[in-house]
Scaffold this active site. Structure first.
Site, PDB file in Angstrom:
ATOM      1  N   ARG A 184      11.549   3.549  53.579  1.00 21.57           N
ATOM      2  CA  ARG A 184      10.761   4.675  53.138  1.00 21.57           C
ATOM      3  C   ARG A 184      10.795   5.779  52.947  1.00 21.57           C
ATOM      4  O   ARG A 184      11.441   7.648  52.419  1.00 21.57           O
ATOM      5  CB  ARG A 184       9.379   4.046  53.338  1.00 21.57           C
ATOM      6  CG  ARG A 184       9.026   3.139  52.537  1.00 21.57           C
ATOM      7  CD  ARG A 184       7.233   3.564  53.096  1.00 21.57           C
ATOM      8  NE  ARG A 184       6.022   3.217  54.566  1.00 21.57           N
ATOM      9  CZ  ARG A 184       6.650   3.006  55.063  1.00 21.57           C
ATOM     10  NH1 ARG A 184       6.984   0.465  55.030  1.00 21.57           N
ATOM     11  NH2 ARG A 184       6.292   2.268  56.461  1.00 21.57           N
ATOM     12  N   ALA A 232       8.594  -1.666  51.811  1.00 22.30           N
ATOM     13  CA  ALA A 232       7.585  -2.367  53.308  1.00 22.30           C
ATOM     14  C   ALA A 232       8.354  -2.455  54.437  1.00 22.30           C
ATOM     15  O   ALA A 232       7.806  -2.133  55.358  1.00 22.30           O
ATOM     16  CB  ALA A 232       7.490  -3.745  53.203  1.00 22.30           C
ATOM     17  N   CYS A 233       9.470  -1.773  54.297  1.00 24.80           N
ATOM     18  CA  CYS A 233      10.148  -0.867  55.693  1.00 24.80           C
ATOM     19  C   CYS A 233      10.749   0.834  55.303  1.00 24.80           C
ATOM     20  O   CYS A 233      10.397   1.699  54.558  1.00 24.80           O
ATOM     21  CB  CYS A 233      11.215  -1.715  55.651  1.00 24.80           C
ATOM     22  SG  CYS A 233      12.844  -0.693  56.938  1.00 24.80           S
ATOM     23  N   GLY A 234       9.532   0.854  57.035  1.00 24.46           N
ATOM     24  CA  GLY A 234       9.557   2.408  57.275  1.00 24.46           C
ATOM     25  C   GLY A 234      11.083   3.026  57.573  1.00 24.46           C
ATOM     26  O   GLY A 234      11.258   4.526  56.471  1.00 24.46           O
TER      27      GLY A 234
END
Length: 134
Positions: A15, A10-12
């Protein structure tokens, strides 16, 4: 090269870090640390290997950091580790461990310090280009 990423999909930043590792031609072991948190010794070792303090490995935003009173300077590293293990969302991310070292990859391009040089540039989710320039 072996690589492990302690990842939050969920964390850019997490990712982008994972994508950078794969862009370097490495398929890492992906550990979704919110589901499968590290053991105390492993977390402590990663923090030390990254050359940061336990407080530097704490995530504040979107966590129970304030509610738990973790800004109290009297808290010991052991107490902070206890909180991180009880609430894995407090572990800042992503930690990456490779044969070349360990880093807390904030920003994501910090991972380049412990990867082989990129042969092609990489474009992050926000459009920023990092890595090889030619």
């Amino acid at each position: 090269m072996d690589a492990t990423i302690f990842h939050n999909p969920a964390c850019g930043t997490s990712r982008n870090t994972l994508a950078l590792i794969r862009h370097a031609g490495i398929e890492p072991t992906v550990i979704e640390y919110l589901r499968d948190p590290p053991l105390r010794g492993q977390l402590s070792a990663m923090i030390a290997a990254a050359g940061i303090g336990v407080r530097d490995a704490l995530r504040r935003k979107g966590t129970p950091y304030d509610a738990l009173g973790l800004d109290d300077p009297a808290l010991t590293d052991d107490q902070l580790l206890d909180a991180m293990l009880a609430h894995p969302v407090l572990i800042n991310r992503p930690f990456v461990v490779t044969d070349s070292g360990t880093r807390l990859c904030r920003p994501s391009e910090v991972v380049l310090e412990i990867l082989p040089p990129l042969t092609q540039p990489f474009t992050k989710e926000d459009g920023e280009v990092v890595g090889a320039t030619g």
